[in-house]
Design a protein around this motif. Structure first.
Motif, PDB file in Angstrom:
ATOM      1  N   TYR A  83     -74.921  51.292 -45.009  1.00 30.52           N
ATOM      2  CA  TYR A  83     -75.326  51.782 -43.567  1.00 30.52           C
ATOM      3  C   TYR A  83     -75.335  50.622 -42.625  1.00 30.52           C
ATOM      4  N   VAL A  84     -75.802  49.343 -43.052  1.00 27.04           N
ATOM      5  CA  VAL A  84     -75.371  48.131 -42.013  1.00 27.04           C
ATOM      6  C   VAL A  84     -73.805  48.121 -41.658  1.00 27.04           C
ATOM      7  N   LEU A  85     -73.017  48.432 -42.629  1.00 26.08           N
ATOM      8  CA  LEU A  85     -71.637  48.402 -42.513  1.00 26.08           C
ATOM      9  C   LEU A  85     -71.387  49.682 -41.538  1.00 26.08           C
ATOM     10  N   ALA A  86     -72.126  50.747 -41.451  1.00 22.55           N
ATOM     11  CA  ALA A  86     -71.558  51.842 -40.574  1.00 22.55           C
ATOM     12  C   ALA A  86     -71.790  51.114 -39.223  1.00 22.55           C
ATOM     13  N   LEU A  87     -73.139  50.558 -39.152  1.00 24.95           N
ATOM     14  CA  LEU A  87     -73.540  50.136 -37.775  1.00 24.95           C
ATOM     15  C   LEU A  87     -72.748  48.957 -37.254  1.00 24.95           C
ATOM     16  N   SER A  88     -71.784  48.539 -38.027  1.00 32.59           N
ATOM     17  CA  SER A  88     -70.830  47.768 -37.411  1.00 32.59           C
ATOM     18  C   SER A  88     -70.123  48.220 -36.027  1.00 32.59           C
ATOM     19  N   ALA A  89     -70.007  49.402 -36.194  1.00 37.56           N
ATOM     20  CA  ALA A  89     -69.277  50.193 -34.877  1.00 37.56           C
ATOM     21  C   ALA A  89     -70.284  49.832 -33.639  1.00 37.56           C
ATOM     22  N   VAL A  90     -71.589  49.653 -33.881  1.00 37.84           N
ATOM     23  CA  VAL A  90     -72.511  49.358 -32.716  1.00 37.84           C
ATOM     24  C   VAL A  90     -72.665  47.849 -32.586  1.00 37.84           C
ATOM     25  N   THR A  91     -72.650  47.044 -33.568  1.00 37.84           N
ATOM     26  CA  THR A  91     -72.928  45.670 -33.588  1.00 37.84           C
ATOM     27  C   THR A  91     -71.419  44.945 -32.976  1.00 37.84           C
ATOM     28  N   LEU A  92     -70.472  45.585 -33.274  1.00 35.90           N
ATOM     29  CA  LEU A  92     -68.948  44.935 -32.741  1.00 35.90           C
ATOM     30  C   LEU A  92     -69.153  45.098 -31.345  1.00 35.90           C
ATOM     31  N   ARG A  93     -69.495  46.206 -30.651  1.00 34.40           N
ATOM     32  CA  ARG A  93     -69.628  46.307 -29.236  1.00 34.40           C
ATOM     33  C   ARG A  93     -70.523  45.570 -28.536  1.00 34.40           C
ATOM     34  N   MET A  94     -71.597  45.232 -29.407  1.00 35.34           N
ATOM     35  CA  MET A  94     -72.917  44.288 -28.887  1.00 35.34           C
ATOM     36  C   MET A  94     -72.239  42.958 -28.572  1.00 35.34           C
TER      37      MET A  94
END
Length: 212
Positions: free
Chosen positions: A160-171
């Motif tokens: 799931y933290v890899l899935a959240l890369s979509a969010v953290t990448l933009r941050m």
């Protein structure tokens, strides 16, 4: 004092839900940019070579975009299973997460990674990310089938933290552009790695410290 300590976890849960809701809404807005189907909007405007030269590119792109938003949502809902004591709900949301990710989101993401902007460094990062995303999820699936629930939970967190890369990448993109005013392709090469490497390092730290 005891009452305050007891209320801290609930406060954190509420903040977590609010935070996720905000970022999920931002991701949903990005997804909605591609409805109805168009080949020259938003991100696709800089992918016209692939759009015109590779007929399959749009199919993989839309598969990744449309399924990943549900992967983010159902993954988060599965995380809440202990907080609300709904085991059947957890199983259902977890199954949807795993099914969508293994069959659609991760394979399509790996394909897109091969054609990522930013040269070999970006391509390598996104392909590794996609492969790790698929593997961690598949491993979590294997472990739950073996009824090794603690290990299953840990591998699902990795997924799931890899899935959240979509969010953290933009941050990270916003932070780097604001601080350094770097060239777009330089930024892309950096955030390609920053989007997921700190995530996986953090979750590994929490797992090793037995905080998850």
């Amino acid at each position: 004092m005891l009452l305050v300590k007891k209320n801290i976890p609930n406060i954190l849960k509420i903040l977590l839900i609010i935070g996720f809701g905000y970022f999920f809404w931002l991701m949903l807005k990005i997804t909605l940019e591609y409805i109805p189907l168009e080949s020259d909007v938003s991100f696709l405007m800089i992918k016209q070579t692939e759009v015109h030269e590779r007929p399959e590119y749009l199919a993989f792109f839309y598969t990744h975009v449309y399924t990943s938003i549900f992967v983010l949502l159902f993954g988060f809902l599965a995380v809440l299973r202990n907080d609300f004591g709904m085991k059947n709900f957890h199983r259902t949301t977890g199954k949807v997460y795993i099914l969508l990710l293994l069959l659609f989101s991760a394979p399509a993401g790996i394909y897109m990674g091969v054609f990522a902007n930013g040269g070999i460094y970006s391509k390598l990062s996104f392909v590794i990310l996609g492969c790790l995303w698929w593997f961690t999820t598949f491993r979590a699936y294997q472990l739950v089938r073996e009824k090794k629930f603690k290990l299953h939970k840990q591998w699902m967190w990795r997924s799931y933290v890899l899935a959240l890369s979509a969010v953290t990448l933009r941050m990270w993109k916003v932070i780097i552009v604001f601080l350094f005013h770097a060239e777009p392709m330089d930024v892309y090469q950096i955030i390609a790695w920053l989007g997921w490497v700190p995530n996986i390092l953090l979750i590994e730290f929490l797992i090793r410290k037995k905080l998850i």
